[in-house]
Design a protein around this motif. Sequence first.
Motif, PDB file in Angstrom:
ATOM      1  N   GLN A 192       0.834  -1.206   0.000  1.00  0.00           N
ATOM      2  CA  GLN A 192       0.000   0.000   0.000  1.00  0.00           C
ATOM      3  C   GLN A 192       0.871   1.259   0.000  1.00  0.00           C
ATOM      4  O   GLN A 192       0.628   2.204  -0.759  1.00  0.00           O
ATOM      5  CB  GLN A 192      -0.916  -0.005   1.222  1.00  0.00           C
ATOM      6  CG  GLN A 192      -1.790   1.242   1.338  1.00  0.00           C
ATOM      7  CD  GLN A 192      -2.617   1.250   2.614  1.00  0.00           C
ATOM      8  OE1 GLN A 192      -2.781   0.234   3.274  1.00  0.00           O
ATOM      9  NE2 GLN A 192      -3.127   2.405   2.975  1.00  0.00           N
ATOM     10  N   LYS A 193       1.888   1.282   0.875  1.00  0.00           N
ATOM     11  CA  LYS A 193       2.784   2.433   0.944  1.00  0.00           C
ATOM     12  C   LYS A 193       3.557   2.606  -0.367  1.00  0.00           C
ATOM     13  O   LYS A 193       3.777   3.736  -0.827  1.00  0.00           O
ATOM     14  CB  LYS A 193       3.767   2.267   2.104  1.00  0.00           C
ATOM     15  CG  LYS A 193       3.139   2.420   3.471  1.00  0.00           C
ATOM     16  CD  LYS A 193       4.198   2.282   4.548  1.00  0.00           C
ATOM     17  CE  LYS A 193       3.617   2.508   5.922  1.00  0.00           C
ATOM     18  NZ  LYS A 193       4.647   2.361   6.987  1.00  0.00           N
ATOM     19  N   LEU A 194       3.962   1.479  -0.968  1.00  0.00           N
ATOM     20  CA  LEU A 194       4.713   1.546  -2.220  1.00  0.00           C
ATOM     21  C   LEU A 194       3.844   2.124  -3.326  1.00  0.00           C
ATOM     22  O   LEU A 194       4.305   2.956  -4.127  1.00  0.00           O
ATOM     23  CB  LEU A 194       5.209   0.155  -2.604  1.00  0.00           C
ATOM     24  CG  LEU A 194       6.098   0.070  -3.844  1.00  0.00           C
ATOM     25  CD1 LEU A 194       7.372   0.876  -3.638  1.00  0.00           C
ATOM     26  CD2 LEU A 194       6.436  -1.396  -4.158  1.00  0.00           C
ATOM     27  N   ALA A 195       2.580   1.704  -3.372  1.00  0.00           N
ATOM     28  CA  ALA A 195       1.663   2.232  -4.390  1.00  0.00           C
ATOM     29  C   ALA A 195       1.438   3.723  -4.185  1.00  0.00           C
ATOM     30  O   ALA A 195       1.401   4.501  -5.158  1.00  0.00           O
ATOM     31  CB  ALA A 195       0.334   1.474  -4.329  1.00  0.00           C
ATOM     32  N   GLU A 196       1.293   4.150  -2.926  1.00  0.00           N
ATOM     33  CA  GLU A 196       1.100   5.577  -2.647  1.00  0.00           C
ATOM     34  C   GLU A 196       2.344   6.365  -3.029  1.00  0.00           C
ATOM     35  O   GLU A 196       2.251   7.468  -3.585  1.00  0.00           O
ATOM     36  CB  GLU A 196       0.780   5.773  -1.165  1.00  0.00           C
ATOM     37  CG  GLU A 196      -0.575   5.213  -0.748  1.00  0.00           C
ATOM     38  CD  GLU A 196      -0.795   5.296   0.747  1.00  0.00           C
ATOM     39  OE1 GLU A 196       0.174   5.658   1.471  1.00  0.00           O
ATOM     40  OE2 GLU A 196      -1.907   4.995   1.211  1.00  0.00           O
ATOM     41  N   TRP A 197       3.510   5.807  -2.738  1.00  0.00           N
ATOM     42  CA  TRP A 197       4.763   6.484  -3.089  1.00  0.00           C
ATOM     43  C   TRP A 197       4.914   6.627  -4.600  1.00  0.00           C
ATOM     44  O   TRP A 197       5.285   7.684  -5.100  1.00  0.00           O
ATOM     45  CB  TRP A 197       5.927   5.703  -2.508  1.00  0.00           C
ATOM     46  CG  TRP A 197       7.274   6.239  -2.911  1.00  0.00           C
ATOM     47  CD1 TRP A 197       7.901   7.342  -2.414  1.00  0.00           C
ATOM     48  CD2 TRP A 197       8.140   5.691  -3.907  1.00  0.00           C
ATOM     49  NE1 TRP A 197       9.112   7.524  -3.018  1.00  0.00           N
ATOM     50  CE2 TRP A 197       9.302   6.532  -3.939  1.00  0.00           C
ATOM     51  CE3 TRP A 197       8.075   4.583  -4.751  1.00  0.00           C
ATOM     52  CZ2 TRP A 197      10.352   6.279  -4.801  1.00  0.00           C
ATOM     53  CZ3 TRP A 197       9.135   4.338  -5.608  1.00  0.00           C
ATOM     54  CH2 TRP A 197      10.260   5.173  -5.636  1.00  0.00           C
ATOM     55  N   GLN A 198       4.598   5.564  -5.339  1.00  0.00           N
ATOM     56  CA  GLN A 198       4.688   5.613  -6.794  1.00  0.00           C
ATOM     57  C   GLN A 198       3.693   6.616  -7.365  1.00  0.00           C
ATOM     58  O   GLN A 198       3.989   7.316  -8.341  1.00  0.00           O
ATOM     59  CB  GLN A 198       4.444   4.216  -7.373  1.00  0.00           C
ATOM     60  CG  GLN A 198       5.567   3.237  -7.070  1.00  0.00           C
ATOM     61  CD  GLN A 198       5.235   1.821  -7.493  1.00  0.00           C
ATOM     62  OE1 GLN A 198       4.063   1.456  -7.655  1.00  0.00           O
ATOM     63  NE2 GLN A 198       6.265   1.005  -7.681  1.00  0.00           N
ATOM     64  N   THR A 204       4.572  14.147  -8.988  1.00  0.00           N
ATOM     65  CA  THR A 204       5.715  15.072  -8.899  1.00  0.00           C
ATOM     66  C   THR A 204       6.422  15.197 -10.238  1.00  0.00           C
ATOM     67  O   THR A 204       6.823  16.300 -10.645  1.00  0.00           O
ATOM     68  CB  THR A 204       6.709  14.571  -7.835  1.00  0.00           C
ATOM     69  OG1 THR A 204       6.034  14.442  -6.585  1.00  0.00           O
ATOM     70  CG2 THR A 204       7.866  15.543  -7.675  1.00  0.00           C
ATOM     71  N   GLU A 205       6.584  14.082 -10.935  1.00  0.00           N
ATOM     72  CA  GLU A 205       7.240  14.125 -12.244  1.00  0.00           C
ATOM     73  C   GLU A 205       6.424  14.936 -13.231  1.00  0.00           C
ATOM     74  O   GLU A 205       6.974  15.701 -14.049  1.00  0.00           O
ATOM     75  CB  GLU A 205       7.449  12.704 -12.757  1.00  0.00           C
ATOM     76  CG  GLU A 205       8.505  11.933 -11.967  1.00  0.00           C
ATOM     77  CD  GLU A 205       8.629  10.495 -12.426  1.00  0.00           C
ATOM     78  OE1 GLU A 205       7.738  10.051 -13.197  1.00  0.00           O
ATOM     79  OE2 GLU A 205       9.582   9.822 -12.030  1.00  0.00           O
ATOM     80  N   VAL A 206       5.090  14.822 -13.185  1.00  0.00           N
ATOM     81  CA  VAL A 206       4.222  15.614 -14.069  1.00  0.00           C
ATOM     82  C   VAL A 206       4.369  17.091 -13.747  1.00  0.00           C
ATOM     83  O   VAL A 206       4.464  17.933 -14.648  1.00  0.00           O
ATOM     84  CB  VAL A 206       2.753  15.158 -13.925  1.00  0.00           C
ATOM     85  CG1 VAL A 206       1.828  16.130 -14.647  1.00  0.00           C
ATOM     86  CG2 VAL A 206       2.580  13.750 -14.463  1.00  0.00           C
ATOM     87  N   LEU A 207       4.396  17.428 -12.450  1.00  0.00           N
ATOM     88  CA  LEU A 207       4.547  18.829 -12.058  1.00  0.00           C
ATOM     89  C   LEU A 207       5.903  19.375 -12.496  1.00  0.00           C
ATOM     90  O   LEU A 207       6.002  20.522 -12.955  1.00  0.00           O
ATOM     91  CB  LEU A 207       4.390  18.968 -10.539  1.00  0.00           C
ATOM     92  CG  LEU A 207       2.984  18.713  -9.976  1.00  0.00           C
ATOM     93  CD1 LEU A 207       3.002  18.779  -8.456  1.00  0.00           C
ATOM     94  CD2 LEU A 207       1.991  19.731 -10.538  1.00  0.00           C
TER      95      LEU A 207
END
Length: 226
Positions: A192-198, A204-207
């Motif tokens: 769950q944490k990994l999915a949220e991080w991704q 962030t990459e889009v921004l």
Amino acid sequence: RSAGFGRPAPLPQTGWERLSELWRRDERQQYPEETVNIAKSAFTAAVVGWLYGGLPAFVSARKAFIESSHGELFQNRADAVQSAHRAGLRSFIRYGWRWSWRVTAFATIFNVVSTGLSAYRNKTTISNFAAAGAFTGALFRMHMGLQGLAGGIVFGTVFGIPAGGLLMVLYGLAGETFQEKRSRERRELYEQKLAEWQSRLSVTEVLDQTENNARERPEMERAREL
């Protein structure tokens, strides 16, 4: 900007990592279920040990007081009954305490060792309980010399095997052991944490890309004007 938050910590891989995790609080400031159960078992053992040692001592002391006080004078029947109860209560506290701390220490050491072995090996087996019983028995009898040490190992093993067998049956009825449950919940939380991080990383990459495009556009327009 994408380095502003870190990737979730990986799951513990070694036995020592799993073992140390037993004594650490999680993000909700709670200890693992196995550790909480050790504390609960210690309290239960204290109560059971006190009753086991105290109740027979209370009855025996009360009976002995009544038998030995026929020649004594009391103000009334209530005074005699209270005196008998006080004698029984003193024995209840004295012998209850003797049994309580011993049973508590035995149960706590047994549970700590068996839980630690299960965490270190990442599996729960009867051999873990047998080894925990042998270690605890040896620890309690080591002051009696080599013969006492051997007797403690035998007693502890004989205690640990059926106790472990009973727990394994209960685990079977529940569908999974505490270790399996903890591993599953830990894996699900990590995923769950990994999915949220991704997901945050993608945003962030889009921004970052949008910001770069916004900076590049005026530069391109000025280049055209020149």
